[in-house]
Design a protein around this motif. Structure first.
Motif, PDB file in Angstrom:
ATOM      1  N   UNK A  64       0.489  -1.591  -0.099  1.00  0.00           N
ATOM      2  CA  UNK A  64       0.131  -0.345   0.223  1.00  0.00           C
ATOM      3  C   UNK A  64       1.102   1.362   0.024  1.00  0.00           C
ATOM      4  N   UNK A  65       1.053   2.232  -0.586  1.00  0.00           N
ATOM      5  CA  UNK A  65       1.572   3.837  -0.960  1.00  0.00           C
ATOM      6  C   UNK A  65       0.457   4.786  -1.133  1.00  0.00           C
ATOM      7  N   UNK A  66       1.451   5.184  -1.307  1.00  0.00           N
ATOM      8  CA  UNK A  66       0.352   7.072  -1.008  1.00  0.00           C
ATOM      9  C   UNK A  66       0.658   7.407  -2.585  1.00  0.00           C
ATOM     10  N   UNK A  67      -0.040   6.729  -3.156  1.00  0.00           N
ATOM     11  CA  UNK A  67       0.147   7.613  -5.166  1.00  0.00           C
ATOM     12  C   UNK A  67      -0.288   8.646  -4.896  1.00  0.00           C
ATOM     13  N   UNK A  68      -1.761   8.421  -4.641  1.00  0.00           N
ATOM     14  CA  UNK A  68      -2.380   9.880  -4.859  1.00  0.00           C
ATOM     15  C   UNK A  68      -2.037  11.210  -4.839  1.00  0.00           C
ATOM     16  N   UNK A  69      -1.024  11.507  -3.603  1.00  0.00           N
ATOM     17  CA  UNK A  69      -0.599  12.666  -3.660  1.00  0.00           C
ATOM     18  C   UNK A  69       0.526  13.131  -4.637  1.00  0.00           C
ATOM     19  N   UNK A  70       0.999  12.408  -5.464  1.00  0.00           N
ATOM     20  CA  UNK A  70       2.088  12.169  -6.493  1.00  0.00           C
ATOM     21  C   UNK A  70       0.948  12.593  -7.768  1.00  0.00           C
ATOM     22  N   UNK A  71      -0.226  11.757  -8.001  1.00  0.00           N
ATOM     23  CA  UNK A  71      -1.016  11.698  -9.042  1.00  0.00           C
ATOM     24  C   UNK A  71      -1.161  13.715  -8.604  1.00  0.00           C
ATOM     25  N   UNK A  72      -1.805  14.296  -7.867  1.00  0.00           N
ATOM     26  CA  UNK A  72      -2.263  15.387  -7.779  1.00  0.00           C
ATOM     27  C   UNK A  72      -1.214  16.576  -7.774  1.00  0.00           C
ATOM     28  N   UNK A  73      -0.138  16.017  -7.764  1.00  0.00           N
ATOM     29  CA  UNK A  73       1.316  16.887  -8.211  1.00  0.00           C
ATOM     30  C   UNK A  73       1.328  17.246  -9.228  1.00  0.00           C
ATOM     31  N   UNK A  74       1.319  15.905 -10.067  1.00  0.00           N
ATOM     32  CA  UNK A  74       1.910  15.979 -11.533  1.00  0.00           C
ATOM     33  C   UNK A  74       0.396  16.537 -12.494  1.00  0.00           C
ATOM     34  N   UNK A  75      -0.900  16.243 -11.814  1.00  0.00           N
ATOM     35  CA  UNK A  75      -1.688  16.733 -11.931  1.00  0.00           C
ATOM     36  C   UNK A  75      -1.595  18.174 -12.279  1.00  0.00           C
TER      37      UNK A  75
END
Length: 93
Positions: A64-75
């Motif tokens: 389980x990793x926190x990828x939504x934060x990375x996706x939000x930064x990219x978006x």
């Protein structure tokens, strides 16, 4: 005093800048900004693909990793690149 100022002659003309950039500079800057916008868009697409790949690998491993934060930064970066031109045009037009 006012009549004295009205009779003053100037030794040199005062420069009155015109609105807007010279045409040759304007076209060059537009080309560079267009190129930067395309590079930023391509970087955003690559970033979204990279985050998606990391999410898929994490699910496959059972982590389980926190990828939504990375996706939000990219978006957020994509939104910034997409709106930079219109914002600058609005401010300097």
């Amino acid at each position: 005093m006012r009549s004295m100022l009205g009779r003053t002659t100037y030794l040199a003309d005062v420069f009155q800048p015109t609105k807007g950039a010279p045409p040759e500079l304007d076209s060059s800057v537009s080309k560079v900004l267009g190129f930067i916008a395309w590079v930023g868009t391509a970087a955003g697409v690559v970033g979204i693909l990279a985050v998606g790949t990391m999410m898929a690998v994490s699910v496959k491993r059972g982590e389980g990793s926190e990828h939504m934060g990375k996706l939000a930064m990219v978006l957020g970066g994509c939104v910034l690149v997409a709106t930079a031109g219109p914002i600058i045009r609005f401010l300097f037009a």
